[in-house]
Design a protein around this motif. Sequence first.
Motif, PDB file in Angstrom:
ATOM      1  N   SER A 159       3.439   3.655  -7.125  1.00 38.42           N
ATOM      2  CA  SER A 159       4.619   3.930  -6.303  1.00 38.42           C
ATOM      3  C   SER A 159       5.755   2.992  -6.689  1.00 38.42           C
ATOM      4  O   SER A 159       6.925   3.363  -6.620  1.00 38.42           O
ATOM      5  N   GLN A 160       5.398   1.795  -7.098  1.00 35.87           N
ATOM      6  CA  GLN A 160       6.412   0.861  -7.566  1.00 35.87           C
ATOM      7  C   GLN A 160       7.135   1.445  -8.780  1.00 35.87           C
ATOM      8  O   GLN A 160       8.356   1.415  -8.882  1.00 35.87           O
ATOM      9  N   MET A 192       9.486   4.020  -7.703  1.00 35.73           N
ATOM     10  CA  MET A 192      10.703   3.486  -7.090  1.00 35.73           C
ATOM     11  C   MET A 192      11.690   3.000  -8.132  1.00 35.73           C
ATOM     12  O   MET A 192      12.888   3.094  -7.959  1.00 35.73           O
ATOM     13  N   LYS A 246      -2.633   2.323  -6.537  1.00 30.18           N
ATOM     14  CA  LYS A 246      -1.714   3.309  -5.972  1.00 30.18           C
ATOM     15  C   LYS A 246      -0.319   2.702  -5.739  1.00 30.18           C
ATOM     16  O   LYS A 246       0.701   3.327  -5.974  1.00 30.18           O
ATOM     17  N   GLU A 247      -0.324   1.433  -5.283  1.00 31.54           N
ATOM     18  CA  GLU A 247       0.957   0.792  -4.996  1.00 31.54           C
ATOM     19  C   GLU A 247       1.740   0.527  -6.265  1.00 31.54           C
ATOM     20  O   GLU A 247       2.940   0.618  -6.301  1.00 31.54           O
ATOM     21  N   ALA A 306      -0.128  -6.163   0.778  1.00 32.44           N
ATOM     22  CA  ALA A 306       1.165  -5.487   0.891  1.00 32.44           C
ATOM     23  C   ALA A 306       0.998  -3.985   1.075  1.00 32.44           C
ATOM     24  O   ALA A 306       0.000  -3.400   0.697  1.00 32.44           O
ATOM     25  N   SER A 307       2.024  -3.401   1.660  1.00 33.71           N
ATOM     26  CA  SER A 307       2.018  -1.961   1.867  1.00 33.71           C
ATOM     27  C   SER A 307       2.452  -1.233   0.594  1.00 33.71           C
ATOM     28  O   SER A 307       3.156  -1.788  -0.243  1.00 33.71           O
ATOM     29  N   ALA A 308       2.046   0.018   0.482  1.00 35.39           N
ATOM     30  CA  ALA A 308       2.278   0.754  -0.748  1.00 35.39           C
ATOM     31  C   ALA A 308       3.749   1.068  -1.011  1.00 35.39           C
ATOM     32  O   ALA A 308       4.140   1.260  -2.145  1.00 35.39           O
ATOM     33  N   VAL A 309       4.567   1.129   0.019  1.00 34.47           N
ATOM     34  CA  VAL A 309       5.950   1.539  -0.231  1.00 34.47           C
ATOM     35  C   VAL A 309       6.861   0.379  -0.644  1.00 34.47           C
ATOM     36  O   VAL A 309       8.040   0.572  -0.868  1.00 34.47           O
ATOM     37  N   LEU A 310       6.307  -0.813  -0.747  1.00 34.44           N
ATOM     38  CA  LEU A 310       7.154  -1.961  -1.081  1.00 34.44           C
ATOM     39  C   LEU A 310       7.218  -2.170  -2.582  1.00 34.44           C
ATOM     40  O   LEU A 310       6.278  -1.844  -3.295  1.00 34.44           O
ATOM     41  N   PRO A 311       8.328  -2.734  -3.045  1.00 32.99           N
ATOM     42  CA  PRO A 311       8.345  -3.154  -4.446  1.00 32.99           C
ATOM     43  C   PRO A 311       7.312  -4.263  -4.644  1.00 32.99           C
ATOM     44  O   PRO A 311       7.058  -5.043  -3.729  1.00 32.99           O
TER      45      PRO A 311
END
Lengths: 417, 285
Positions: B279-280, B283, B275-276, A268-273
């Motif tokens: 960012s989660q 968000m 890292k994700e 998955a991409s980093a900007v996704l929940p």
Amino acid sequence: MAWLDTRQKLEILADAAKYDASCASSGTAKRQSTRGAKGGIGSTEGMGICHAYAPDGRCISLLKILLTNSCVFDCHYCINRKSSNVRRARFSVEEVVDLTLAFCRRNYIEGLFLSSGIIRSPDYTMERLVAVARSLREDHGFRGYIHLKTIPDADPDLIREAGLHADRISINVELPTQAGLTRLAPEKSSARIEGAMGRMQAEMIDSADARKRYRKAPRFAPGGQSTQMIVGADAANDRTIIDRASSLYGRFGLRRVYYSAFSPIPAASAVLPLSRPPLIREHRLYQSDWLMRFYGFSAQDVGNATDADTGNLPLDIDPKLAWALKHRDSFPVDVNRAPRTMLLRVPGLGVKAVNAILHSRRWRSLRLEDVGRLTTSVAKVRPFLIAADWRPVALADRADLRPRVTPPPRQLDLFGA
Amino acid sequence: MYQIKLDAPDDFEGWRAAARRLARADVPPERIIWSVETAGSGSADDLFAEAFSGAGRPDMDGSESADAAPFAISRAFLDLAQTALLHSDPARFALLYMLLLRTRRAPHALHDKADPLVRRVEALAQAVRRDKHKMRAFVRFREIGNGDDAERHFVAWFEPDHHIVRANAGFFVRRFPNMRWSILTPATSIHWADGILREGPGANRSDAPDGDPVEDLWKGYYSAIFNPARLKVGAMLSEMPKKYWRNLPEAALIPALIAGAQAREAAMIAAAPRKERLSQERMSR
């Protein structure tokens, strides 16, 4: 890339296609095959057929694959985006044609749903998609169902040819707002997507018009066009999603808007929940879609059923019940006198039950037990109905009505989601 | 008592002709025994029943006599009866006769959808329609032959709940007119070759081929199109109940797909870079 056999390619390219929710094969022109060299194979008889169901509860009606999962775009929610490290594969036109026919002969499928990652250019990719449909129809007399994904930036002539071979064509709007699209799919634009939808609608209208004058005029996508929105990948609430769907139905005459609850994808991409939205949210959106298509609800009606603060539909009760609880002064409804539109607003009464009530009450006055025979749950409809022998005791005014009509929290089966 | 023997469990024309004669003679439903002729039957006959041939009575010999009252039955009733009659419930002939008598007295009777008899007959028809639909969905052909086009023959084994096979043959003819195919079921079999549909006796599962090389591809497709992040076993079971599984090659994969699903989803989330996850968190704030 190591050489892949057909089964490996099929697994990669089906895996890559499964985030498209639609597998519908219904609602197109009726066609059958005939005896003879040019007689062909396959048929469509109006009702779609689901040839299998996967453990995700989804119908498998079509061979749903990508021509290739390589893509020059980098949409964050998409498993096939340029920067993802998934294994890539590519089918030739002949391979897809052969596979479709082999599956069709064994009665595994109604037809093909073909999409593709964008390689080289939109026109090049669209041309390959069209070549598959053309070969099936013209070389093999294939009369089964074909759904082609079209590429917004492709040459309108290619889109026109796609529509002449396909039963249904579709372009996904992907995200409910332009802001979401800008953030998650930077190469896509809702203006270009809607421009293409508008052109496809114009083709359909032209074709229907030509067929009024010439019976043999070619049909353009007789199963109409559809689209899909991802739910839960951006911050859009249900009210925004419903308004967007309603405007797409209204402006482009779409046959269906599909919702796809965002689900975690490999790499998955980093900007996704990271976590998925509850699947029940997707289900509530589908229910609201049905209310708008079959129950005479407007987008505003459904919007009234959402929570005033969050703009989301309740998850514990369905949107029709939520609407009824907010509009108690409209109830109870007299089953022997109310017009169709009001009967359709009663929680627990479906379209079939309402039609049966309208038929039956022409001949006699209906009692509660009669209604019970026409619905699955008389307990659910009872607080909202008046029948010959039944009147709810001011139940609709009770402060505790919601807990009484809310289905008890259910222990989902072990594997349920 | 009158004994009516129909030629076959789906003998609609036989039922219709008998029901017409009986209704003209105002024979009440409780005086009729409906049954289906089977090879070697006879012992099960009701000893007190008489065959109802109508012989010697001008209004009962099947021909329309000049003074017979017109016998008009609505298209809606015939459509409903033709479908409901294929149900396996032995009471279907009698129920349909009762409904026939009622529609003669009250032509609108079918519109009263809340009436228990109408409900019951509609339920029979509904079960038959579902069974027909499931047969169209779940028949799986397996190819026999040596690869030579002229020798290709596609054979399926299917176990319907109701007497639908003959009524469903047309669907397969319209879809596969240029293939040679057979559908074998326990009670009857149908065969299509060279533009001719033939019927044969019932068969056994072992009469059908037990595999097809394309099945491996199909199973690969079935596994790959399944999304492990959205398991909904109940939804699958309501449309594809377990009774069908033994004749669906892909169904053998289901237990392993379910068992592996949660592990696969957890692995996707765990594999997401740190890292994700940060960012989660950003968000969600």
